[in-house]
Write a protein that holds these residues in place. Structure first.
Motif, PDB file in Angstrom:
ATOM      1  N   LEU A   1       0.880  -1.167   0.000  1.00 23.03           N
ATOM      2  CA  LEU A   1       0.000   0.000   0.000  1.00 23.03           C
ATOM      3  C   LEU A   1       0.922   1.223   0.000  1.00 23.03           C
ATOM      4  CD1 LEU A   1      -2.710   1.519   0.381  1.00 23.03           C
ATOM      5  CD2 LEU A   1      -2.411   1.240   2.837  1.00 23.03           C
ATOM      6  N   ALA A   2       0.861   1.988  -1.096  1.00 24.97           N
ATOM      7  CA  ALA A   2       1.696   3.190  -1.210  1.00 24.97           C
ATOM      8  C   ALA A   2       0.778   4.401  -1.234  1.00 24.97           C
ATOM      9  CB  ALA A   2       2.523   3.133  -2.487  1.00 24.97           C
ATOM     10  N   ILE A   3       1.163   5.446  -0.497  1.00 26.74           N
ATOM     11  CA  ILE A   3       0.295   6.623  -0.378  1.00 26.74           C
ATOM     12  C   ILE A   3       1.109   7.905  -0.545  1.00 26.74           C
ATOM     13  CG2 ILE A   3      -1.355   7.835   1.112  1.00 26.74           C
ATOM     14  CD1 ILE A   3      -1.635   5.342   2.765  1.00 26.74           C
ATOM     15  N   SER A   4       0.511   8.842  -1.258  1.00 31.50           N
ATOM     16  CA  SER A   4       1.049  10.198  -1.279  1.00 31.50           C
ATOM     17  C   SER A   4       0.002  11.116  -0.648  1.00 31.50           C
ATOM     18  CB  SER A   4       1.333  10.590  -2.733  1.00 31.50           C
ATOM     19  OG  SER A   4       1.548  11.957  -2.793  1.00 31.50           O
ATOM     20  N   PHE A   5       0.359  11.724   0.483  1.00 30.95           N
ATOM     21  CA  PHE A   5      -0.514  12.688   1.160  1.00 30.95           C
ATOM     22  C   PHE A   5      -0.178  14.059   0.581  1.00 30.95           C
ATOM     23  CE2 PHE A   5      -1.945  10.064   4.795  1.00 30.95           C
ATOM     24  CZ  PHE A   5      -0.993   9.048   4.782  1.00 30.95           C
ATOM     25  N   MET A   6      -1.207  14.765   0.088  1.00 30.82           N
ATOM     26  CA  MET A   6      -0.927  16.030  -0.593  1.00 30.82           C
ATOM     27  C   MET A   6      -1.692  17.197   0.035  1.00 30.82           C
ATOM     28  SD  MET A   6      -0.681  14.645  -4.449  1.00 30.82           S
ATOM     29  CE  MET A   6      -2.228  13.824  -4.349  1.00 30.82           C
ATOM     30  N   PRO A   7      -1.187  17.735   1.153  1.00 31.22           N
ATOM     31  CA  PRO A   7      -1.893  18.861   1.776  1.00 31.22           C
ATOM     32  C   PRO A   7      -1.924  20.053   0.822  1.00 31.22           C
ATOM     33  CG  PRO A   7       0.220  18.439   2.873  1.00 31.22           C
ATOM     34  CD  PRO A   7       0.065  17.387   1.834  1.00 31.22           C
ATOM     35  N   ALA A   8      -3.058  20.799   0.836  1.00 34.59           N
ATOM     36  CA  ALA A   8      -3.196  21.947  -0.063  1.00 34.59           C
ATOM     37  C   ALA A   8      -2.111  22.984   0.250  1.00 34.59           C
ATOM     38  CB  ALA A   8      -4.583  22.547   0.091  1.00 34.59           C
ATOM     39  N   HIS A   9      -1.802  23.165   1.538  1.00 37.32           N
ATOM     40  CA  HIS A   9      -0.763  24.119   1.925  1.00 37.32           C
ATOM     41  C   HIS A   9       0.203  23.365   2.822  1.00 37.32           C
ATOM     42  CE1 HIS A   9      -3.500  27.091   0.406  1.00 37.32           C
ATOM     43  NE2 HIS A   9      -4.438  26.580   1.183  1.00 37.32           N
ATOM     44  N   GLY A  10       1.291  22.899   2.281  1.00 38.14           N
ATOM     45  CA  GLY A  10       2.241  22.132   3.096  1.00 38.14           C
ATOM     46  C   GLY A  10       2.925  21.096   2.227  1.00 38.14           C
ATOM     47  N   GLU A  11       3.891  20.408   2.822  1.00 34.52           N
ATOM     48  CA  GLU A  11       4.714  19.509   2.026  1.00 34.52           C
ATOM     49  C   GLU A  11       4.104  18.119   1.918  1.00 34.52           C
ATOM     50  OE1 GLU A  11       9.101  21.248   3.053  1.00 34.52           O
ATOM     51  OE2 GLU A  11       8.034  20.120   4.572  1.00 34.52           O
ATOM     52  N   GLU A  12       4.381  17.487   0.773  1.00 36.27           N
ATOM     53  CA  GLU A  12       3.862  16.147   0.494  1.00 36.27           C
ATOM     54  C   GLU A  12       4.592  15.106   1.351  1.00 36.27           C
ATOM     55  OE1 GLU A  12       4.173  15.425  -3.691  1.00 36.27           O
ATOM     56  OE2 GLU A  12       3.658  13.306  -3.467  1.00 36.27           O
TER      57      GLU A  12
END
Ligand code: HEM
Length: 351
Positions: free
Chosen positions: A113-124
Motif C-alpha cells: 500500500l503506497a500513499i502520497s498525502f498532498m496537503p493543499a498548503h504544506g509539504e507532500e
C-alpha cells in the motif's frame, strides 16, 4: 600549437577524464563488489525478466484516490502539516510484490500500500508499506542476495535447497523474521490487510522534541483469513475483490503511530518492537475510487520513502537510502520506456 593553447587543451582533457571517472564511480564500474542502483536494476531484470514500462518491483498494481482525515492527535508528535486537524487529499497504489506485472494473484504474495498525502498548503508525504509484520532483510545486501538465493533455479524451475540454506546461514536475522512472518495469519484480501512502514523514522514536533516511530494502516474492514489456494491460477482475484468492495462502500484504515522506547532498534526492520509500545491513532484514510495503472497519475509517481515533509526525518536504517536510490532509478527507467497495458485494465477498474 602555441604553449597557451596546449595548456588549455590539456585542461579540457583532464576535466573530461575526471567526469568520466566520476560516472564510472557512480555506475560501480571501479568497484566490482559494490552494491549500486545499477546492480539492483540488473538483478531485478535477471530474476523477473524485462517488462518495459513497469516498476522493477511491485509491478502489478491498482491505483486509488481518496482522503485522510487527521484527528489532530499526531500533532503532539510531528509538526508535519498532515497531522493538523483537517482533511488532506491522497492518491496511492495497491500492489503485489515481485517484478512480474502479469503474475497471478496469490494470497501469500507480499501486498503493498503506497500513499502520497498532498496537503493543499504544506509539504507532500509519501510512504510505501507492506502487509508483513517485519521486513525479512536487514540490509540492502541481504535483499540483493535473496533475489537470487530464494528464486527458482533456472535449471530445474524449483527452489534450490542448498542455496536457500546457505542464505539463511549467512543472514540468521532473516530466518528469525521469516518465522515471525509465517506465524501470522494472512487476511483474505487487500481491503482487510494491515500495512506497516517497518522502517523506523524520527518525528519532530513544533517544540523541536523528537520521537522514534514506525507507522501502520489498520483496516476498519473486519479481518477474515485467506481461503485455500484460489482455483483459477491466472486471475486478478485479489484486485477484483478490492474493486468490488470499493464499489460497495468506501474503504477505511486508521493511521497508527507506534512510539519506540529507548533500546528499541531503529535501524533494523527485521526486529519487531514489543507489543506494549504506546500507539497514537492519527486519523482515518478513506479510499473511494480505484483506477487502473494505465490511467492514474499514481503510475507516474515513485513512492520513494524519503519524500518526507518537515516534521518527519529518516532513521539510520540502511534500507531507506537504498530504497530511495533504487526507486528513483526504477522510475527513471520506466518513464523512458513504452507502456504496455496493465493486468488490471481501466475496464476492470470500472466494473
Ligand atoms: C533494499 C530494500 C528494497 C528494495 C531494493 C526495494 C525495491 C523496490 C523497487 C525498485 C520498487 C519500484 C519503485 C518504482 O518503480 O516506483 C519498489 C516498490 C515498492 N516497495 Fe520496495 N524495496 C525495498 C524495500 C521495501 C520495504 C522495506 C518496503 C515496505 C516496508 C517496500 C515496499 C514497497 C512498495 C509498497 C512498493 C510499491 C510502491 C508503488 O506502488 O509504487 N520496499 N521497491
Amino acid at each position: 600549437m602555441r604553449k597557451g593553447s596546449i595548456a588549455g587543451f590539456a585542461a579540457v582533457v583532464a576535466i573530461v577524464a575526471a567526469v568520466a571517472v566520476l560516472f564510472a564511480y557512480a555506475a560501480g564500474w571501479l568497484s566490482p563488489g559494490k552494491l549500486t542502483p545499477g546492480r539492483f536494476v540488473d538483478r531485478f531484470k535477471q530474476v523477473s525478466g524485462r517488462h518495459p514500462g513497469f516498476r522493477l518491483n511491485h509491478a502489478k498494481g491498482l491505483c486509488f484516490a481518496g482522503w485522510f482525515d487527521s484527528d489532530g492527535q499526531g500533532a503532539a508528535l510531528s509538526r508535519a502539516t498532515i497531522f493538523q486537524p483537517g482533511r488532506v487529499r491522497v492518491i496511492g497504489r495497491f500492489s503485489l510484490g515481485g517484478g512480474m506485472p502479469y503474475q497471478a494473484d496469490k494470497a501469500n504474495t507480499v501486498r503493498g500500500l503506497a500513499i502520497s498525502f498532498m496537503p493543499a498548503h504544506g509539504e507532500e508525504w509519501r510512504t510505501a508499506m507492506i502487509n508483513l509484520p517485519v521486513f525479512p532483510f536487514a540490509t540492502p545486501q541481504a535483499f540483493y542476495d535473496q533475489m537470487l538465493a530464494l528464486a527458482p533455479d533456472p535449471a530445474t524451475g524449483k527452489p534450490n535447497p542448498a542455496r536457500i540454506q546457505a542464505f539463511f546461514a549467512k543472514y540468521p536475522e532473516s530466518a528469525n523474521a521469516l518465522k515471525l512472518i509465517q506465524s501470522q495469519p494472512v487476511s483474505s484480501g487487500f481491503e482487510n490487510s494491515a500495512f506497516n512502514s517497518l522502517d523506523a523514522f524520527r518525528f519532530i514536533n513544533a517544540n523541536g522534541e523528537t520521537a522514534w516511530v514506525r507507522w501502520s494502516m489498520l483496516p476498519v474492514q473486519p479481518f477474515a483469513p485467506a481461503g485455500p489456494a484460489h482455483p483459477q491460477a491466472d486471475t486478478n482475484y485479489l484486485f477484483d475483490a478490492l474493486i468490488a468492495s470499493v464499489r460497495e462502500h468506501p474503504l477505511q484504515w486508521h493511521l497508527l503511530i507506534t512510539i519506540a522506547q529507548p533500546g528499541d532498534p531503529t535501524d533494523d526492520a527485521t526486529i519487531p518492537w514489543p507489543s506494549d509500545r504506546k500507539q497514537v491513532d492519527a486519523g482515518t484514510l478513506t479510499i473511494n475510487q480505484v483506477e487502473s495503472d494505465d490511467t492514474s497519475p499514481a503510475r507516474d509517481t515513485t513512492f520513494d520513502p524519503l519524500v518526507l515533509p518537515d516534521g518527519i526525518a529518516p532513521s539510520a536504517d540502511p534500507l531507506l537510502n537504498a530504497r530511495s536510490v533504487v526507486y528513483v532509478r526504477s522510475f527513471t527507467l520506466r518513464e523512458g520506456e513504452h507502456k504496455s497495458p496493465a493486468a488490471v485494465s481501466p475496464a476492470d477498474a470500472e466494473k
